[in-house]
Design a protein around this motif. Sequence first.
Motif, short mmCIF file in Angstrom:
data_model
loop_
_atom_site.label_atom_id
_atom_site.label_comp_id
_atom_site.label_asym_id
_atom_site.label_seq_id
_atom_site.Cartn_x
_atom_site.Cartn_y
_atom_site.Cartn_z
N SER A 98 0.80 -1.07 0.15
CA SER A 98 -0.04 -0.02 -0.04
C SER A 98 0.82 1.33 -0.15
CB SER A 98 -1.03 0.15 1.28
OG SER A 98 -0.29 -0.01 2.47
N GLY A 99 2.10 1.18 0.71
CA GLY A 99 3.00 2.34 0.63
C GLY A 99 3.84 2.40 -0.56
N VAL A 100 3.98 1.30 -1.12
CA VAL A 100 4.59 1.35 -2.68
C VAL A 100 3.59 1.74 -3.59
CG1 VAL A 100 5.52 -0.17 -4.51
CG2 VAL A 100 6.09 -1.01 -2.13
N GLY A 101 2.40 1.38 -3.66
CA GLY A 101 1.49 2.16 -4.51
C GLY A 101 1.22 3.65 -4.16
N ALA A 102 1.23 4.02 -2.97
CA ALA A 102 0.99 5.41 -2.56
C ALA A 102 2.14 6.32 -3.25
CB ALA A 102 0.87 5.62 -1.21
N LYS A 103 3.27 5.74 -3.22
CA LYS A 103 4.46 6.68 -3.55
C LYS A 103 4.58 6.48 -5.29
CE LYS A 103 7.32 8.65 -1.96
NZ LYS A 103 7.34 9.94 -1.74
N ALA A 104 4.04 5.31 -5.76
CA ALA A 104 4.11 5.19 -7.10
C ALA A 104 3.22 6.12 -7.76
CB ALA A 104 3.82 3.80 -7.59
N ALA A 105 1.83 6.18 -7.19
CA ALA A 105 0.77 7.24 -7.62
C ALA A 105 1.32 8.65 -7.53
CB ALA A 105 -0.52 7.03 -6.66
N GLU A 106 1.98 9.06 -6.46
CA GLU A 106 2.55 10.23 -6.43
C GLU A 106 3.45 10.78 -7.42
OE1 GLU A 106 5.02 12.92 -3.21
OE2 GLU A 106 4.36 10.93 -2.64
N LEU A 107 4.19 9.49 -7.82
CA LEU A 107 5.29 9.84 -8.83
C LEU A 107 4.58 10.22 -10.25
CD1 LEU A 107 8.11 9.53 -10.09
CD2 LEU A 107 7.97 7.37 -10.27
N LEU A 108 3.50 9.21 -10.52
CA LEU A 108 2.81 9.48 -11.84
C LEU A 108 2.15 10.75 -11.79
CD1 LEU A 108 1.21 5.87 -12.21
CD2 LEU A 108 3.12 6.76 -13.05
N HIS A 109 1.61 11.21 -10.73
CA HIS A 109 0.72 12.48 -10.47
C HIS A 109 1.71 13.81 -10.84
CE1 HIS A 109 -1.15 15.76 -8.46
NE2 HIS A 109 -2.19 15.26 -8.55
N ASP A 110 2.99 13.68 -10.36
CA ASP A 110 3.83 14.57 -10.52
C ASP A 110 4.48 14.87 -11.60
OD1 ASP A 110 3.15 15.41 -7.98
OD2 ASP A 110 5.13 14.37 -7.06
N GLU A 111 4.74 13.36 -12.58
CA GLU A 111 5.54 13.51 -13.75
C GLU A 111 4.80 13.37 -14.95
OE1 GLU A 111 8.89 13.30 -14.43
OE2 GLU A 111 9.16 13.68 -12.07
N TYR A 112 3.26 12.95 -14.65
CA TYR A 112 2.46 12.80 -15.93
C TYR A 112 0.98 13.65 -15.78
CZ TYR A 112 6.01 9.28 -16.89
OH TYR A 112 7.29 8.67 -17.17
N SER A 113 1.07 14.88 -15.25
CA SER A 113 0.02 15.53 -15.10
C SER A 113 -1.13 15.68 -16.19
CB SER A 113 0.68 17.13 -14.56
OG SER A 113 -0.75 17.83 -14.55
N GLY A 114 -2.26 15.54 -15.92
CA GLY A 114 -3.17 15.49 -16.92
C GLY A 114 -3.70 14.15 -17.21
N ARG A 115 -2.78 13.13 -17.09
CA ARG A 115 -3.32 11.63 -17.22
C ARG A 115 -4.15 10.96 -16.35
NH1 ARG A 115 -1.62 12.10 -22.41
NH2 ARG A 115 0.73 12.54 -22.85
N GLY A 116 -4.99 10.11 -16.52
CA GLY A 116 -5.75 9.57 -15.89
C GLY A 116 -4.97 8.47 -14.90
N ILE A 117 -5.40 8.34 -13.48
CA ILE A 117 -4.76 7.44 -12.91
C ILE A 117 -5.81 6.73 -12.18
CG2 ILE A 117 -3.09 7.00 -10.74
CD1 ILE A 117 -1.64 9.60 -11.47
N ILE A 118 -6.08 5.31 -12.43
CA ILE A 118 -7.14 4.69 -11.55
C ILE A 118 -6.52 3.60 -10.97
CG2 ILE A 118 -9.14 3.36 -11.95
CD1 ILE A 118 -10.08 4.84 -14.29
N THR A 119 -6.72 3.48 -9.48
CA THR A 119 -6.01 2.45 -8.80
C THR A 119 -7.14 1.67 -7.98
OG1 THR A 119 -4.23 4.25 -7.91
CG2 THR A 119 -4.65 2.40 -6.60
N TRP A 120 -6.45 0.42 -8.23
CA TRP A 120 -7.52 -0.87 -7.93
C TRP A 120 -6.83 -1.26 -6.74
CZ3 TRP A 120 -12.14 -0.43 -10.59
CH2 TRP A 120 -11.73 0.05 -11.84
N GLY A 121 -7.29 -0.93 -5.27
CA GLY A 121 -6.87 -1.63 -3.95
C GLY A 121 -7.34 -2.74 -3.70
N LEU A 122 -6.39 -3.90 -3.70
CA LEU A 122 -6.76 -5.18 -3.85
C LEU A 122 -6.59 -5.76 -2.32
CD1 LEU A 122 -5.26 -6.25 -7.31
CD2 LEU A 122 -7.84 -5.80 -6.65
#
Length: 607
Positions: free
Chosen positions: A276-300
């Motif tokens: 869950s921590g890996v996913g949080a940091k990965a989502a933060e990286l995507l949000h910062d580096e690829y602004s305007g792209r969709g990010i849909i997360t499936w928490g399993l």
Amino acid sequence: MAGGAREVLTLQLGHFAGFVGAHWWNQQVRSLGSCPKRSLSGSPALTSGLPILPPLSPVPFLPPQDAALHEQTDTKEPPGELCPDVLYRTGRTLHGQDTYTPRLILMDLKGSLSSLKQESGLYRDKQLDTAIAWQGKLTTHKEELHPKNPYLQDLLSVEGVLNSDGIWRVKSISNGKGPTPLTTAATPEPLIPTEGSIRVWSDFLRVHLHPRSICMIQKYNHDGEAGRLEAFGQGESILKEPRYLEELEDRLHFYVEECDYLQGFQILCDLHDGFSGVGAKAAELLHDEYSGRGIITWGLLPGPYTLGEPQKNIYRLLNTAFGLVHLSAHSSLVCPLSLGGSLGLRPEPPINFPHLRYDATLPFHCSAILATALDTITVPYRLYSSPVSMVHLADMLNFSGKKVVTAGASIPFPLGPSQSLPDTLMQLGGATPWTPLSACGDPSGTHCFAQSVVLRGLDKACHTSQLTPGTPLPSLLHACTTGEEVLAQYLQQQQPRARSSSHLLLTPCKVVPPYPCLFSSSLSQQGLVLDNPPTGAGESIPVLGALCSSSSLNRTLGDLAKELTKLNLRRWASFMDAGVELDDLGELLQELRSLAQCYQHGDSLMD
């Protein structure tokens, strides 16, 4: 390279995410037969001309595109509903052969791959084993290989051989339409893996992965009691280390730079452990580096748990709460997925499906059901015709801060062979037509603010009423002239104040091996509910899937916050030692309460 498709890059983080992903990629493979492939030049490839690819060494099997193409000669599915290029990419091996692999980056722990090699076998080059230039004394240390899974060993004997040049070849083709059967007398029974033979997700994965797909976290162990990735803070710290951060960034750049129309990212992430921590940091990286792209997360989350493991349960609660809050901060949309009845500490019985017989303690079973739901609810941004982008789908569902949504599915959709869609929907009455899959309790009496619904796998003749002219209409649904109108009218009747989007597809979900045998004997080969069913396993099923912004999340997220306030954190100092401070917990509680307030009944676009 995708020839105009709106590409999506998938991040698969964690071992249960690996189980769900393996089933999902397998299901994608079985659906490719009804879709035109694209060559490296972007033009449709001749389906009979794709070469045979090498297997995932050391576990051989029929290549994915070849498996799909063999089915294409007698498929009854309509072409072109789902675009495989959204999730798959074309490439070329060092032998000059075209490939078709998932656009995927996955992260898992040391010891989790079993016999699957991290670098894959798809682009293996026999020249890599050339003589070493060093002329001095050499000492060779060779690690013992994991034994091959029995199911994949069986596939080896059925489907082909590995040539001396490192190329996988299917057995000789007698009629040009597929591999030679095992016997000439009858078609062999499909190979079905036994539950006991499945230890890790790679034991039943039937697709090739690109060498840049697998990223192993060597500092934590998959097996054993020591060196486990247990806490949110541990996961966060992984992507703070230059080694792992740079490796992820390199892989992201590789896949993103080859895309023509990247619409966004989907993250399959374990919520219950340190991933869950890996996913949080990965989502933060995507949000910062690829602004305007969709990010849909499936928490399993895996199936139900027991009270006998207090530390594991407390960690699961904390990881889930931290994961939901941090992922929602950097994702366009977050959806928890679980067959458990609750996200909290009190165990609830597993979700019941009327026509499924599954073992909730087996990840192999639970992940298959969740993968089937995922394959359906992600349809809107994978369509060939008039797709809804990830950004637009998220915008429809996440207004007013509602970034967390729930999922539900009817697996299979309970249509009888003599029924029409209006008949079945009318029989459901006012009940919610899908089974909840987000561990948010019974949805009865809750309010839906917005929903995206997909129904797939029904024959077109069943879409509208088949009543003879002059017969009194049982409901308004029977007056509709198209299946799309029937579904839209039904959703309007069920939730008149909700913003609704719906899609109706002819293409069913494939449930052929290695999909487990979960279906009751009351289903036909096409997944229809029968009174006198024949024997034999079905090959496909109709499925109804939904994403919903629901008032049930007000209670679910609020209850999570209440349970966290009752914890004596001094008893769980090890969780805090992993990188989480008391101030972080205070912020978490505040964010959870604020998020829960977004789902109070009455807060909708229509009010």
